[in-house]
Each structure stands twice: as structure tokens, then as C-alpha cells.
Design a protein around this motif. Structure first.
Motif, PDB file in Angstrom:
ATOM      1  N   GLU A   5      45.842   9.657  54.279  1.00  0.00           N
ATOM      2  CA  GLU A   5      44.451  10.012  54.020  1.00  0.00           C
ATOM      3  C   GLU A   5      44.212  11.415  54.570  1.00  0.00           C
ATOM      4  N   ALA A  55      41.754  14.969  54.511  1.00  0.00           N
ATOM      5  CA  ALA A  55      40.492  15.624  54.175  1.00  0.00           C
ATOM      6  C   ALA A  55      40.730  17.122  54.035  1.00  0.00           C
ATOM      7  N   SER A 115      43.843  21.434  47.831  1.00  0.00           N
ATOM      8  CA  SER A 115      43.664  20.025  47.467  1.00  0.00           C
ATOM      9  C   SER A 115      44.695  19.614  46.423  1.00  0.00           C
ATOM     10  N   ASN A 121      46.178  10.952  49.527  1.00  0.00           N
ATOM     11  CA  ASN A 121      44.861  10.506  49.083  1.00  0.00           C
ATOM     12  C   ASN A 121      43.851  11.504  49.639  1.00  0.00           C
ATOM     13  N   THR A 142      40.417  13.651  50.153  1.00  0.00           N
ATOM     14  CA  THR A 142      38.959  13.728  50.102  1.00  0.00           C
ATOM     15  C   THR A 142      38.592  15.198  50.183  1.00  0.00           C
ATOM     16  N   VAL A 185      35.878  18.129  50.371  1.00  0.00           N
ATOM     17  CA  VAL A 185      34.513  18.341  50.827  1.00  0.00           C
ATOM     18  C   VAL A 185      34.122  19.800  50.646  1.00  0.00           C
ATOM     19  N   GLY A 218      41.346  12.650  43.214  1.00  0.00           N
ATOM     20  CA  GLY A 218      40.880  12.836  44.576  1.00  0.00           C
ATOM     21  C   GLY A 218      39.422  12.442  44.686  1.00  0.00           C
ATOM     22  N   ASN A 219      38.944  12.294  45.904  1.00  0.00           N
ATOM     23  CA  ASN A 219      37.546  11.949  46.145  1.00  0.00           C
ATOM     24  C   ASN A 219      36.765  13.218  46.425  1.00  0.00           C
ATOM     25  N   VAL A 224      33.322  15.154  47.599  1.00  0.00           N
ATOM     26  CA  VAL A 224      32.117  14.972  48.416  1.00  0.00           C
ATOM     27  C   VAL A 224      31.389  16.305  48.509  1.00  0.00           C
ATOM     28  N   TRP A 238      28.259  16.056  57.858  1.00  0.00           N
ATOM     29  CA  TRP A 238      28.960  14.973  57.160  1.00  0.00           C
ATOM     30  C   TRP A 238      29.468  13.923  58.137  1.00  0.00           C
ATOM     31  N   PRO A 296      31.648  10.696  57.610  1.00  0.00           N
ATOM     32  CA  PRO A 296      32.407   9.697  56.839  1.00  0.00           C
ATOM     33  C   PRO A 296      32.602   8.413  57.646  1.00  0.00           C
ATOM     34  N   PHE A 319      40.613  10.594  59.511  1.00  0.00           N
ATOM     35  CA  PHE A 319      41.686  10.914  58.570  1.00  0.00           C
ATOM     36  C   PHE A 319      43.013  11.120  59.297  1.00  0.00           C
TER      37      PHE A 319
END
Length: 457
Positions: free
Chosen positions: A264, A266, A276, A285, A287, A289, A310-311, A313, A320, A322, A326
């Protein structure tokens, strides 16, 4: 609020017929030059095809390219142009006549550094000056100055231009203090050379021989450097997402996280998404931002082309919260971007030492937040594309001194393809524009970049 440049048009002085070819593009180039050097606008933002300056977006494709070429040339060689202007003017430049100044600089760039007949550059500039009621009284003065540059072009290029400074004084002082005179001189020499394009490969397509397909040079760091003039979107592999544009230096920070498969991760301040994409392409995985919806929309477009997931945000990083920590956090923090001068010469003339100080404070706050977001045993990368130690080394060392929850993880030469010369005394990466020399000289170089690695205790 953006100040509106006064440009009261006198239609009787506007060129007509064949004489008008290129006139609007060059007149717009002078206006945009003013927005960069007088008001600190980003050239990339002004020349964005979707959201840039309205006058720029109204131009046909050919004229847009002309405007970009003129402005990049003006800004890359602005130090030389300022020196030349001071030499050839027989009286001081009129005060409060910035429109005049910018038109003169556009013409001087074309005369000295671009393949345009001197007479055309002079005539178009004088026409633009005459067509503006605020500057038309200076058309005789402008004509005399520009024709002198044309007459003395050979001597100016031989004796005046080579000795002119490249960076503004404040930036020269900062770079000389941080890295010494020898590095300053080497950096300025590289900034004058238009850079080639670097790309990173999508893992799903990395088995293909892109070095041969794109006639690229493989750098020791793993990036490919392209020397073609073909537009990016027309190159093989672009549409099917085989690669993306990313400077070789900018590709280093994500690599310092090591094997991220299944982790995970970020990516903070993620847009436009190059780092990214590296992480997602290598199985993380991710995230992503960022606080800009517009920039995130571009990131999403890039991910769709690359067929990566990807996620996303949209949030202010400092606010922030979460639900989880991570395994790894990558922070490529907002900075003065002075490390990108070779690709973005406008940065030299739109930034200030005050902005560097302000951004360094923000970087310290963001790095503290990045550490909080990382689980014990996890890794943090702090990176900036700045030439200022205040925005890199100093932030990193201060955090190590103040925060006992982290320790430094020194970078090893084998992580950089043996490029040990870009590892500093902190065990962090410090790239400069004159690093990674290649033959020919233009083929070498890196963006200025700092990247330090931490472990959360």
C-alpha cells in the motif's frame, strides 16, 4: 487578480496581406512574456491547449508552436538578451514601457537565436509597437535598436552573448553558495542546451525492445532518452500506453522504494502521475493524493491510456485523514522547480528567494505529515525538483534532527545504475543539470532533484 496588459490597438498601423503573416503570434508572444517575467505566470500554464491563455488557444496549431518556440528561446537566453540590449541602446530604456521591452526581446531572440531573416523580425516587432497606442511613439527607437542588433549580430554572438549570465543574480548567488562556482558555470552551460525527452516504460510492455523501436539512448538509471523531433502522441507505443514522458531524474524517487509489489503506497502531490504510474506499473496499490481537481483529471487520463489502476483522492494533504497508514509514502513536495530550468527556463524569471523560503516551510509541514501516514517499518521518500538546498538537504536534515520517529536509509550506487556521483554526504540523491555527462553534450544532463529516504521507526 491578474493585471491586464494595456494594448490599445491602432488599426491604421496594423500590417495587412502577406505582411501580417506571423504578426499576431509574435505580438501574443510579447504579451505572454510579460505575464511570465512581470507577473510570475507559468509558461506551461499559459500555453496549455485546454486551459491556457485565451489568445494562445485561439491560434492555429502552427502559430501556437511558433509562440512556444519564441518564448522558450526568449527565456532560455534572457540573460544574454538583457546584456545585448544594454550594450546596443544609446539611451536608457523608457520607463513604464514594459510592452515595448517585451516586443524588443521577442525580436532580439529571433534575430540572435532563431532562423528568421533579421528584416522580418525587425519589421514585425516595429509593426506591433506601432499598433499599440501606448508604445507607438517608440517605434523609431525600436527600429534603430533592432537594426543595430542585426548589423552587429556576428560580433554580439562572438563576444557579448558567451559572457552573459544565464540565471538571474539571486539564483546565481544561491546556486554558487550551495554548490560552488564550478557547478554554477557547468549548470548554466547545460541550461542553454535544449533538452531531449525522457520516457519511463510501462511494466506490461517493458519486454519489448523500445530502445531500438524509438531509436533511444538507454540511460544508466533505466530511463530512455529520445532524440526524435516527432510529436510525442505520434510515436510508436504512446497510444497503447507502453510508456509515458518522465525526466530521468524525476523517475529516481519512486525507484528508491524498492520492490513495491502488493504494498500500500501513497503518492502525495501525485499529479500529473509519473511517479504513481511507476508504482502502479510495478504492482503497488497506489493511493494518489493531490489538491487540484484539474491536475487529477489529467492524471486519470494518463492512467486510462496506460491501463493502470489506483485510488484517486482530491484533498489538502495537511488536512487529509485516511483510515489507515501506508507501507510506503512518496512525497514529491511543491517547490520552486528551479531544477527544471533546462526544460522550463521561465522558472528562472518567475520565481524569487522569498518564494523558496515560503515553500521550504510548507515542505517541512508536508514531510511531517508524510511520516505520520507511514506505518512503523515503512519507508518515506522526500523529493523536490529544486536547486536550493533549503528545499532539499536542509529540510531532510532538520527532520532527522527534530523527529525521532525516523532514521535515514542511505541510497546505494547500485540502486542508481552505478551513478555514485549523485549521492551526497547525507546518503541522499542530489542531481544537478550538469550531472550524467554524455557525448554529445546535449544528450547528457538531468533535472536538478533532491531525494532522501527515511524509515519510520
Amino acid at each position: 487578480m491578474t493585471k491586464q496588459h494595456s494594448d490599445i490597438v491602432d488599426a491604421t498601423e496594423m500590417p495587412t496581406g502577406k505582411n501580417r503573416v506571423g504578426f499576431e503570434a509574435r505580438r501574443l508572444a510579447a504579451r505572454l512574456l510579460g505575464l511570465v517575467v512581470d507577473e510570475g505566470h507559468s509558461l506551461a500554464a499559459l500555453c496549455d491547449n485546454a486551459s491556457g491563455n485565451a489568445g494562445y488557444r485561439a491560434l492555429i496549431t502552427k502559430d501556437r508552436a511558433m509562440v512556444r518556440a519564441i518564448l522558450t528561446t526568449c527565456l532560455r537566453n534572457r540573460g544574454a538578451i538583457l546584456t545585448v540590449m544594454k550594450k546596443v541602446m544609446d539611451r536608457p530604456e523608457p520607463k513604464r514601457a514594459r510592452d515595448l521591452t517585451h516586443n524588443l526581446h521577442v525580436a532580439a531572440a529571433q534575430i540572435l537565436f532563431m532562423e528568421l531573416p533579421d528584416s522580418a523580425a525587425v519589421n514585425l516587432a516595429v509593426a506591433a509597437i506601432a499598433a499599440n497606442r501606448n508604445t507607438q511613439r517608440f517605434k523609431g527607437f525600436a527600429n534603430a535598436v533592432l537594426r543595430r542588433i542585426g548589423r552587429e549580430k556576428e560580433e554580439l554572438l562572438k563576444n557579448t552573448v558567451p559572457t552573459a549570465p544565464v540565471m538571474p543574480q539571486w539564483l546565481q548567488r544561491q546556486v554558487r553558495t550551495d554548490f560552488g562556482r564550478e557547478n554554477l558555470e557547468a549548470m548554466e552551460a547545460m541550461i542553454l542546451l535544449e533538452p531531449y525527452l525522457d520516457i519511463s516504460l510501462n511494466g506490461a510492455h517493458s519486454s519489448e525492445n523500445w530502445e531500438t523501436k524509438l531509436e533511444a539512448t538507454k540511460l544508466v538509471t533505466g530511463s530512455l532518452r529520445l532524440t526524435t523531433d516527432t510529436p510525442v502522441h505520434k510515436l510508436e507505443g504512446y497510444k497503447r500506453g507502453a510508456w509515458w514522458v518522465q525526466n530521468a531524474a524525476a523517475a529516481i524517487p519512486a525507484k528508491l522504494l524498492g520492490d513495491v509489489s502488493g504494498l500500500e503506497v501513497a503518492d502525495l502531490c501525485a499529479a500529473p502521475g509519473g511517479k504513481s504510474a511507476q508504482l502502479a506499473s510495478n504492482g503497488a496499490n497506489v493511493t494518489m493524493v493531490d489538491n487540484s481537481e484539474t491536475r487529477l483529471a489529467r492524471l486519470v487520463e494518463n492512467f486510462e491510456r496506460l491501463e493502470l489502476e489506483g485510488n484517486v483522492v482530491c484533498a489538502n494533504l495537511l488536512d487529509w485523514k485516511p483510515a489507515k497508514q501506508f507501507d510506503c509514502v512518496l512525497l514529491d513536495a511543491p517547490c520552486s522547480s528551479t531544477g527544471t530550468l533546462r526544460r522550463h527556463p521561465d522558472v528562472m524569471w518567475s520565481k524569487s528567494p522569498e518564494e523558496v523560503k515560503k515553500l521550504a516551510k510548507l515542505q517541512r509541514q508536508m514531510l511531517k505529515k508524510a511520516i505520520e501516514l507511514t506505518r512503523p517499518g515503512g519507508r518515506i521518500i522526500f523529493a523536490t525538483c529544486s536547486l536550493a538546498k533549503a528545499e532539499g538537504e536542509d529540510v531532510f536534515s532538520q527532520m532527522l534532527k527534530d523527529n525521532k520517529q525516523v532514521k535515514a536509509l542511505p541510497v546505494l550506487p547500485q540502486e542508481l545504475g552505478g551513478l555514485s556521483g549523485i549521492i551526497n554526504g547525507q546518503g541522499a540523491v542530489r542531481c544537478l543539470p550538469n550531472h550524467m555527462a554524455l557525448d554529445p553534450k546535449r544528450l547528457g544532463g538531468l533535472d536538478g532533484f533532491f531525494a532522501g529516504r527515511l524509515e519510520r521507526l
